[in-house]
Design a protein around this motif. Structure first.
Motif, short mmCIF file in Angstrom:
data_model
loop_
_atom_site.label_atom_id
_atom_site.label_comp_id
_atom_site.label_asym_id
_atom_site.label_seq_id
_atom_site.Cartn_x
_atom_site.Cartn_y
_atom_site.Cartn_z
N ASN A 1 -0.86 18.04 -10.47
CA ASN A 1 -1.36 16.75 -10.02
C ASN A 1 -0.30 15.67 -9.96
O ASN A 1 -0.62 14.49 -9.86
CB ASN A 1 -2.52 16.25 -10.90
CG ASN A 1 -3.69 17.20 -10.89
OD1 ASN A 1 -3.80 18.03 -10.00
ND2 ASN A 1 -4.53 17.10 -11.88
N LYS A 2 0.97 16.03 -10.04
CA LYS A 2 1.99 14.99 -9.89
C LYS A 2 1.92 14.47 -8.46
O LYS A 2 1.65 15.20 -7.51
CB LYS A 2 3.38 15.53 -10.19
CG LYS A 2 3.94 16.50 -9.16
CD LYS A 2 5.33 16.95 -9.58
CE LYS A 2 5.93 17.90 -8.56
NZ LYS A 2 7.24 18.43 -9.02
N LEU A 3 2.12 13.17 -8.33
CA LEU A 3 1.99 12.51 -7.04
C LEU A 3 3.36 12.30 -6.41
O LEU A 3 4.32 11.92 -7.07
CB LEU A 3 1.28 11.16 -7.21
CG LEU A 3 -0.14 11.22 -7.75
CD1 LEU A 3 -0.71 9.81 -7.95
CD2 LEU A 3 -1.04 12.02 -6.82
N THR A 4 3.41 12.55 -5.10
CA THR A 4 4.59 12.24 -4.31
C THR A 4 4.24 11.05 -3.44
O THR A 4 3.28 11.11 -2.67
CB THR A 4 4.98 13.44 -3.42
OG1 THR A 4 5.25 14.57 -4.27
CG2 THR A 4 6.23 13.12 -2.62
N PHE A 5 4.99 9.98 -3.60
CA PHE A 5 4.67 8.71 -2.94
C PHE A 5 5.55 8.46 -1.73
O PHE A 5 6.69 8.92 -1.64
CB PHE A 5 4.89 7.54 -3.91
CG PHE A 5 3.81 7.38 -4.94
CD1 PHE A 5 3.87 8.07 -6.15
CD2 PHE A 5 2.75 6.51 -4.73
CE1 PHE A 5 2.89 7.90 -7.11
CE2 PHE A 5 1.77 6.32 -5.69
CZ PHE A 5 1.84 7.02 -6.88
N GLY A 6 5.01 7.64 -0.82
CA GLY A 6 5.81 7.06 0.24
C GLY A 6 6.46 5.79 -0.26
O GLY A 6 6.28 5.39 -1.42
N THR A 7 7.20 5.11 0.61
CA THR A 7 7.94 3.92 0.21
C THR A 7 7.10 2.65 0.23
O THR A 7 7.55 1.61 -0.20
CB THR A 7 9.17 3.71 1.11
OG1 THR A 7 8.74 3.77 2.47
CG2 THR A 7 10.22 4.79 0.87
N GLY A 8 5.88 2.76 0.76
CA GLY A 8 4.98 1.61 0.75
C GLY A 8 5.04 0.78 2.02
O GLY A 8 6.06 0.74 2.72
N THR A 9 3.92 0.13 2.32
CA THR A 9 3.82 -0.82 3.43
C THR A 9 3.28 -2.12 2.89
O THR A 9 2.21 -2.14 2.25
CB THR A 9 2.89 -0.30 4.54
OG1 THR A 9 3.43 0.88 5.11
CG2 THR A 9 2.71 -1.36 5.63
N TYR B 1 0.84 -1.19 0.00
CA TYR B 1 0.00 0.00 0.00
C TYR B 1 0.88 1.24 0.00
O TYR B 1 1.75 1.41 0.86
CB TYR B 1 -0.93 0.00 1.22
CG TYR B 1 -2.01 -1.05 1.10
CD1 TYR B 1 -1.74 -2.39 1.35
CD2 TYR B 1 -3.31 -0.70 0.71
CE1 TYR B 1 -2.71 -3.36 1.20
CE2 TYR B 1 -4.29 -1.67 0.56
CZ TYR B 1 -3.99 -2.99 0.81
OH TYR B 1 -4.96 -3.96 0.66
N PHE B 2 0.62 2.11 -0.97
CA PHE B 2 1.37 3.35 -1.08
C PHE B 2 0.48 4.53 -0.72
O PHE B 2 -0.66 4.64 -1.20
CB PHE B 2 1.88 3.56 -2.52
CG PHE B 2 2.98 2.64 -2.93
CD1 PHE B 2 2.71 1.47 -3.62
CD2 PHE B 2 4.30 2.94 -2.62
CE1 PHE B 2 3.74 0.62 -4.01
CE2 PHE B 2 5.33 2.09 -2.99
CZ PHE B 2 5.05 0.93 -3.69
N CYS B 3 1.02 5.39 0.09
CA CYS B 3 0.40 6.66 0.39
C CYS B 3 0.96 7.67 -0.62
O CYS B 3 2.16 7.62 -0.94
CB CYS B 3 0.78 7.06 1.82
SG CYS B 3 0.29 8.70 2.32
N ALA B 4 0.13 8.56 -1.14
CA ALA B 4 0.59 9.55 -2.10
C ALA B 4 -0.09 10.88 -1.82
O ALA B 4 -1.18 10.93 -1.24
CB ALA B 4 0.29 9.10 -3.53
N ALA B 5 0.56 11.95 -2.23
CA ALA B 5 0.02 13.28 -2.00
C ALA B 5 0.25 14.16 -3.21
O ALA B 5 1.18 13.94 -4.00
CB ALA B 5 0.68 13.90 -0.76
#
Lengths: 115, 113
Positions: free
Chosen positions: B99-107, B88-92
Motif C-alpha cells: 500500500n505504499k503510495l507513489t505520488f505525482g508532483t502536484g497541481t 492536488y496530488f495524484c497517487a497510486a
C-alpha cells in the motif's frame, strides 16, 4: 479522534549534525509510513512499518537514515549526519488495515532545513 | 523515473466552473488510485479514490475518471469553490506493494471569485 501528529514542525540544523523526527500515528493504526517531499517535487515513499516491523524500506536514501518503531506505537526517523540534500518536508502517515485499505492519513509534516 | 505524472503545475478556474486536474501513470501494476488535497503547512488529506476495476467514482462535487488503456485519470470538481484552492496530488498503489503510495508532483489549483 486525534490525527497523526509530528514533532517538531520545523527543524534547522547544520550539515553534519543529527536530527530526530517523531511521528505519533492514529491510535490503533498498525501501518505507519514515512514520506519526504523535496523542493516542491513529488512526495516520495521512504519506508513502511507494520506494527514494530519494517515491511518495506526500499525508499530510504542511504544508511544515514534510521527509522524505528519500538513497541509498535510512535516512530522516529533519525538523520545522522545530515547533508544539505536532506532538506525537505518529512511526512508521516498511518492507516488501519481493517478499513479503507489504501487510505492513509497524513500528519502535518516536519520541515527540515540543513544549512 | 517518475511513474505518476501531473504535467500541469498550476490551474486557475473561476468560481462555479468546473476544475479538471489530470494525471498520467506508467506502471501497469498500479491497481488503486487516489487524490489528495494539500493546504500550506498541512499534510495531504485524502479526497477520493478509484479502483482499477472501475472507470468512475463520484463523491459529491468530486468525480474521478480512470482510463486504463490510456493510463490516465482525472479529477473533476464541479462547481469549483474558493475553498478548493490547494495543491492536488495524484497517487497510486500497486497490488502487493504494501500500500505504499507513489505520488505525482502536484497541481496548484486556484479558484478565483
Amino acid at each position: 479522534e486525534a490525527g497523526v501528529t509530528q514533532f517538531p514542525s520545523h527543524s534547522v540544523i547544520e550539515k553534519g549534525q543529527t536530527v530526530t523526527l517523531r511521528c505519533d500515528p492514529i491510535s490503533g493504526h498498525d501501518n505507519l509510513y514515512w514520506y519526504r517531499r523535496v523542493m516542491g517535487k513529488e512526495i516520495k515513499f521512504l519506508l513502511h512499518f507494520v506494527k514494530e516491523s519494517k515491511q518495506d524500506e526500499s525508499g530510504m536514501p542511504n544508511n544515514r537514515f534510521l527509522a524505528e518503531r519500538t513497541g509498535g506505537t510512535y516512530s522516529t526517523l533519525k538523520v545522522q549526519p545530515a547533508e544539505l540534500e536532506d532538506s525537505g518536508v518529512y511526512f508521516c502517515a498511518s492507516s488501519n488495515p481493517l478499513s479503507a485499505h489504501y487510505e492513509q492519513y497524513f500528519g502535518p509534516g516536519t520541515r527540515l532545513t540543513v544549512t | 523515473d517518475q511513474q505518476v505524472k501531473q504535467n500541469s503545475p498550476s490551474l486557475s478556474v473561476q468560481e462555479g466552473r468546473i476544475s479538471i486536474l489530470n494525471c498520467d501513470y506508467t506502471n501497469s501494476m498500479f491497481d488503486y488510485f487516489l487524490w489528495y488535497k494539500k493546504y500550506p503547512a498541512e499534510g495531504p488529506t485524502f479526497l477520493i479514490s478509484i479502483s482499477s476495476i472501475k472507470d468512475k467514482n463520484e463523491d459529491g462535487r468530486f468525480t474521478v475518471f480512470l482510463n486504463k488503456s490510456a493510463k490516465h485519470l482525472s479529477l473533476h470538481i464541479v462547481p469549483s469553490q474558493p475553498g478548493d484552492s490547494a495543491v492536488y496530488f495524484c497517487a497510486a498503489s500497486a497490488k502487493g506493494g504494501g500500500n505504499k503510495l507513489t505520488f505525482g508532483t502536484g497541481t496548484q489549483l486556484k479558484v478565483e471569485l
